[in-house]
Design a protein around this motif. Sequence first.
Motif, PDB file in Angstrom:
ATOM      1  N   PHE A  10      -5.833  -8.834 -14.665  1.00 14.22           N
ATOM      2  CA  PHE A  10      -6.504 -10.058 -15.101  1.00 14.22           C
ATOM      3  C   PHE A  10      -5.440 -10.913 -15.760  1.00 14.22           C
ATOM      4  O   PHE A  10      -4.750 -10.462 -16.665  1.00 14.22           O
ATOM      5  CB  PHE A  10      -7.632  -9.772 -16.102  1.00 14.22           C
ATOM      6  CG  PHE A  10      -8.308 -11.032 -16.554  1.00 14.22           C
ATOM      7  CD1 PHE A  10      -9.374 -11.540 -15.848  1.00 14.22           C
ATOM      8  CD2 PHE A  10      -7.857 -11.724 -17.675  1.00 14.22           C
ATOM      9  CE1 PHE A  10      -9.989 -12.730 -16.241  1.00 14.22           C
ATOM     10  CE2 PHE A  10      -8.462 -12.904 -18.077  1.00 14.22           C
ATOM     11  CZ  PHE A  10      -9.529 -13.411 -17.364  1.00 14.22           C
ATOM     12  N   ARG A  11      -5.270 -12.147 -15.295  1.00 10.83           N
ATOM     13  CA  ARG A  11      -4.276 -13.060 -15.856  1.00 10.83           C
ATOM     14  C   ARG A  11      -4.993 -14.203 -16.558  1.00 10.83           C
ATOM     15  O   ARG A  11      -5.839 -14.873 -15.971  1.00 10.83           O
ATOM     16  CB  ARG A  11      -3.356 -13.606 -14.772  1.00 10.83           C
ATOM     17  CG  ARG A  11      -2.226 -14.463 -15.348  1.00 10.83           C
ATOM     18  CD  ARG A  11      -1.241 -14.937 -14.298  1.00 10.83           C
ATOM     19  NE  ARG A  11      -0.616 -13.805 -13.624  1.00 10.83           N
ATOM     20  CZ  ARG A  11      -0.403 -13.760 -12.311  1.00 10.83           C
ATOM     21  NH1 ARG A  11      -0.760 -14.763 -11.533  1.00 10.83           N
ATOM     22  NH2 ARG A  11       0.178 -12.723 -11.763  1.00 10.83           N
ATOM     23  N   THR A  12      -4.649 -14.412 -17.843  1.00 12.06           N
ATOM     24  CA  THR A  12      -5.237 -15.504 -18.611  1.00 12.06           C
ATOM     25  C   THR A  12      -4.624 -16.830 -18.168  1.00 12.06           C
ATOM     26  O   THR A  12      -3.619 -16.867 -17.454  1.00 12.06           O
ATOM     27  CB  THR A  12      -4.980 -15.326 -20.119  1.00 12.06           C
ATOM     28  OG1 THR A  12      -3.573 -15.430 -20.362  1.00 12.06           O
ATOM     29  CG2 THR A  12      -5.505 -13.986 -20.618  1.00 12.06           C
ATOM     30  N   GLU A  17      -0.981 -10.966 -18.750  1.00  9.39           N
ATOM     31  CA  GLU A  17      -1.644 -10.076 -17.799  1.00  9.39           C
ATOM     32  C   GLU A  17      -2.198  -8.839 -18.490  1.00  9.39           C
ATOM     33  O   GLU A  17      -1.553  -8.274 -19.370  1.00  9.39           O
ATOM     34  CB  GLU A  17      -0.675  -9.656 -16.693  1.00  9.39           C
ATOM     35  CG  GLU A  17      -0.283 -10.798 -15.797  1.00  9.39           C
ATOM     36  CD  GLU A  17       0.610 -10.382 -14.644  1.00  9.39           C
ATOM     37  OE1 GLU A  17       0.944  -9.191 -14.510  1.00  9.39           O
ATOM     38  OE2 GLU A  17       0.982 -11.272 -13.856  1.00  9.39           O
ATOM     39  N   PHE A  18      -3.372  -8.424 -18.056  1.00  7.91           N
ATOM     40  CA  PHE A  18      -4.020  -7.214 -18.539  1.00  7.91           C
ATOM     41  C   PHE A  18      -4.322  -6.351 -17.333  1.00  7.91           C
ATOM     42  O   PHE A  18      -4.919  -6.793 -16.375  1.00  7.91           O
ATOM     43  CB  PHE A  18      -5.318  -7.555 -19.288  1.00  7.91           C
ATOM     44  CG  PHE A  18      -5.109  -8.374 -20.522  1.00  7.91           C
ATOM     45  CD1 PHE A  18      -4.952  -7.750 -21.745  1.00  7.91           C
ATOM     46  CD2 PHE A  18      -5.035  -9.754 -20.462  1.00  7.91           C
ATOM     47  CE1 PHE A  18      -4.746  -8.490 -22.890  1.00  7.91           C
ATOM     48  CE2 PHE A  18      -4.833 -10.503 -21.598  1.00  7.91           C
ATOM     49  CZ  PHE A  18      -4.682  -9.876 -22.817  1.00  7.91           C
ATOM     50  N   PHE A  49     -11.679  -2.191 -19.686  1.00  8.84           N
ATOM     51  CA  PHE A  49     -12.286  -3.479 -19.383  1.00  8.84           C
ATOM     52  C   PHE A  49     -13.781  -3.216 -19.442  1.00  8.84           C
ATOM     53  O   PHE A  49     -14.277  -2.275 -18.831  1.00  8.84           O
ATOM     54  CB  PHE A  49     -11.874  -3.964 -17.997  1.00  8.84           C
ATOM     55  CG  PHE A  49     -10.407  -4.295 -17.915  1.00  8.84           C
ATOM     56  CD1 PHE A  49      -9.977  -5.594 -18.090  1.00  8.84           C
ATOM     57  CD2 PHE A  49      -9.470  -3.300 -17.690  1.00  8.84           C
ATOM     58  CE1 PHE A  49      -8.623  -5.902 -18.032  1.00  8.84           C
ATOM     59  CE2 PHE A  49      -8.126  -3.593 -17.634  1.00  8.84           C
ATOM     60  CZ  PHE A  49      -7.697  -4.902 -17.811  1.00  8.84           C
ATOM     61  N   VAL A  57     -14.494  -8.250 -21.592  1.00  3.13           N
ATOM     62  CA  VAL A  57     -13.461  -8.052 -22.605  1.00  3.13           C
ATOM     63  C   VAL A  57     -12.449  -7.003 -22.163  1.00  3.13           C
ATOM     64  O   VAL A  57     -12.719  -6.177 -21.298  1.00  3.13           O
ATOM     65  CB  VAL A  57     -14.053  -7.617 -23.972  1.00  3.13           C
ATOM     66  CG1 VAL A  57     -14.965  -8.683 -24.536  1.00  3.13           C
ATOM     67  CG2 VAL A  57     -14.762  -6.275 -23.864  1.00  3.13           C
ATOM     68  N   PHE A  58     -11.281  -7.068 -22.817  1.00  2.58           N
ATOM     69  CA  PHE A  58     -10.265  -6.028 -22.733  1.00  2.58           C
ATOM     70  C   PHE A  58     -10.315  -5.326 -24.075  1.00  2.58           C
ATOM     71  O   PHE A  58     -10.121  -5.948 -25.121  1.00  2.58           O
ATOM     72  CB  PHE A  58      -8.883  -6.652 -22.505  1.00  2.58           C
ATOM     73  CG  PHE A  58      -7.755  -5.654 -22.531  1.00  2.58           C
ATOM     74  CD1 PHE A  58      -7.478  -4.872 -21.426  1.00  2.58           C
ATOM     75  CD2 PHE A  58      -6.968  -5.500 -23.661  1.00  2.58           C
ATOM     76  CE1 PHE A  58      -6.431  -3.964 -21.438  1.00  2.58           C
ATOM     77  CE2 PHE A  58      -5.922  -4.599 -23.681  1.00  2.58           C
ATOM     78  CZ  PHE A  58      -5.657  -3.825 -22.579  1.00  2.58           C
ATOM     79  N   LEU A  69     -12.043 -11.983 -22.428  1.00  2.00           N
ATOM     80  CA  LEU A  69     -11.277 -12.467 -21.276  1.00  2.00           C
ATOM     81  C   LEU A  69     -11.996 -13.596 -20.563  1.00  2.00           C
ATOM     82  O   LEU A  69     -11.365 -14.568 -20.143  1.00  2.00           O
ATOM     83  CB  LEU A  69     -11.025 -11.326 -20.283  1.00  2.00           C
ATOM     84  CG  LEU A  69     -10.212 -10.145 -20.787  1.00  2.00           C
ATOM     85  CD1 LEU A  69     -10.144  -9.061 -19.719  1.00  2.00           C
ATOM     86  CD2 LEU A  69      -8.824 -10.582 -21.218  1.00  2.00           C
ATOM     87  N   PHE A  76     -14.445 -14.393 -14.610  1.00  2.76           N
ATOM     88  CA  PHE A  76     -13.654 -13.173 -14.685  1.00  2.76           C
ATOM     89  C   PHE A  76     -12.928 -12.942 -13.363  1.00  2.76           C
ATOM     90  O   PHE A  76     -11.726 -12.710 -13.332  1.00  2.76           O
ATOM     91  CB  PHE A  76     -14.526 -11.959 -15.041  1.00  2.76           C
ATOM     92  CG  PHE A  76     -13.756 -10.673 -15.049  1.00  2.76           C
ATOM     93  CD1 PHE A  76     -12.902 -10.367 -16.090  1.00  2.76           C
ATOM     94  CD2 PHE A  76     -13.860  -9.785 -13.988  1.00  2.76           C
ATOM     95  CE1 PHE A  76     -12.157  -9.190 -16.084  1.00  2.76           C
ATOM     96  CE2 PHE A  76     -13.131  -8.607 -13.970  1.00  2.76           C
ATOM     97  CZ  PHE A  76     -12.279  -8.306 -15.028  1.00  2.76           C
ATOM     98  N   GLY A  79      -9.805 -14.839 -12.636  1.00  2.00           N
ATOM     99  CA  GLY A  79      -8.580 -14.402 -13.295  1.00  2.00           C
ATOM    100  C   GLY A  79      -7.951 -13.174 -12.669  1.00  2.00           C
ATOM    101  O   GLY A  79      -6.864 -12.754 -13.064  1.00  2.00           O
TER     102      GLY A  79
END
Length: 126
Positions: A10-12, A17-18, A49, A57-58, A69, A76, A79
């Motif tokens: 997941f990239r904000t 990155e998460f 996640f 959320v993370f 997130l 979601f 991302g």
Amino acid sequence: MENLIEGKVFRTYEGEEFGILRATNSSSPDDLKSGGWIPFAEDGCGNFFARRHDSFVFWDHETGEALLLAVGEERFLAGICDPSPVELNAHQVKSAWIHPDLARDLGEVRTSWNLRASRGIGAPVP
């Protein structure tokens, strides 16, 4: 949704990155359960996640904090992307550990607890 996110991050909007997202095989931590969060993926490092209603959320296992997130599944999924490539120059690598089975298959030479690269794979042990 799991098929769309497996192996992705997941990239904000800021580029953080998460992930890499993986199906969760662990039991969810009490902190998540008590907050009503439903884990749907993990990153392989103990972080989850999770989803509650439309919030994603993370959850950081070290702090117990949940970072929002996205609100809404569409946001979601927007991302979700491939991880950014990691590029290293040979002089940036101080040492490397290679699994003994892989090293054997590649013809590596074992020195101490690390493996020394005989064909440019990995880096010499100082």
